[in-house]
Design an enzyme around this catalytic site. Sequence first.
Site, PDB file in Angstrom:
ATOM      1  N   LYS A 162       1.062  -7.999   4.544  1.00 47.40           N
ATOM      2  CA  LYS A 162       1.038  -7.658   3.115  1.00 47.40           C
ATOM      3  C   LYS A 162      -0.105  -6.685   2.882  1.00 47.40           C
ATOM      4  CE  LYS A 162      -0.375 -10.179  -1.043  1.00 47.40           C
ATOM      5  NZ  LYS A 162      -0.028 -11.333  -1.871  1.00 47.40           N
TER       6      LYS A 162
HETATM    7  C1  R5P Z   1      -4.752 -11.682  -2.137  1.00 47.11           C
HETATM    8  O1  R5P Z   1      -5.723 -11.921  -1.481  1.00 47.11           O
HETATM    9  C2  R5P Z   1      -3.972 -12.805  -2.665  1.00 47.11           C
HETATM   10  O2  R5P Z   1      -2.933 -13.189  -1.824  1.00 47.11           O
HETATM   11  C3  R5P Z   1      -3.515 -12.474  -4.040  1.00 47.11           C
HETATM   12  O3  R5P Z   1      -3.438 -13.623  -4.759  1.00 47.11           O
HETATM   13  C4  R5P Z   1      -2.206 -11.761  -4.106  1.00 47.11           C
HETATM   14  O4  R5P Z   1      -2.172 -10.655  -3.257  1.00 47.11           O
HETATM   15  C5  R5P Z   1      -2.072 -11.285  -5.491  1.00 47.11           C
HETATM   16  O5  R5P Z   1      -0.880 -10.705  -5.806  1.00 47.11           O
HETATM   17  P1  R5P Z   1      -0.933  -9.608  -6.948  1.00 47.11           P
HETATM   18  O6  R5P Z   1      -1.920  -8.579  -6.500  1.00 47.11           O
HETATM   19  O7  R5P Z   1       0.458  -9.048  -6.979  1.00 47.11           O
HETATM   20  O8  R5P Z   1      -1.319 -10.291  -8.209  1.00 47.11           O
END
Ligand code: R5P
Length: 256
Positions: A171
């Site tokens: 990711k």
């Molecule tokens: C990153 O370290 C965590 O997994 C986050 O909680 C996740 O990536 C957040 O998703 P978004 O940026 O789409 O809110």
Amino acid sequence: MDWGMKNRLSRIINPKSGHCVMLAVDHGYFGNVPGALKRFEDLNVLFEYADALMLTRGMLRNCVPAEVDKPIVLRVSAGASMLKELSNEEINVTIDDAIRLNVSAITCSIFIGGEYEKQSIMNLSKLVNWGQTYGIPVLAVTAVGREMVRDARYLGMASRMAAEMGATFVKTYYCEDFEEVTSICPAPVVIAGGRKIPERDALQMAKNAIDKGAVGVDMGRNIFQSDKPVGMIKAVREIVHNNASVDDAFEIYQNG
Ligand code: R5P
């Protein structure tokens, strides 16, 4: 790929479309609890539209009914809060507990360029070794330090390192020239959404990411902080799985 690992991964990345929409709701693990996460149970309506949920074991046990038939991508790392040095993270969940929770994948962050970079790489390596032993896919989250530039050179390097360490999928953040990230990372790539941006921009970002080689999204704030979270996750799905245009997806969002 081992049968068990392949079977678990196919619960997350749809074998028919080759794509996935994960709902990231793990933000609280380092003390980041955006408004919508305060009443976690309000997010339940979103679960049916997600291919998988990414979260911590505490929220899984306390807030997700065991009857919910959704593959779980379990964050098994923790460490310093957002008030301190975030890269100072270690593995805090045993593989036994992850298996007990019947998870479909395990995940931790790597902090390339961060103060505890090496520690985070060894965390990931530990998960990969567990994954190989028990047939559990590993998602590597390329976490970006405050001072890091989110460009293709840096995110490509971090994603490639994750793949080199043996991550099953990676990711990262979307950036300009994103094809330079996906082209040097042999593992499937999903994008995080990042901070909340206008819905049309978030949909355009998802569209661009898929067009440039991502297999999907692991999106949080741009879904659950939207004024129409259900509409937003449905719209993202249409882009990711059915190649919808941004205009069509935006209409789905507006219809809630
Ligand atoms: C990153 O370290 C965590 O997994 C986050 O909680 C996740 O990536 C957040 O998703 P978004 O940026 O789409 O809110």
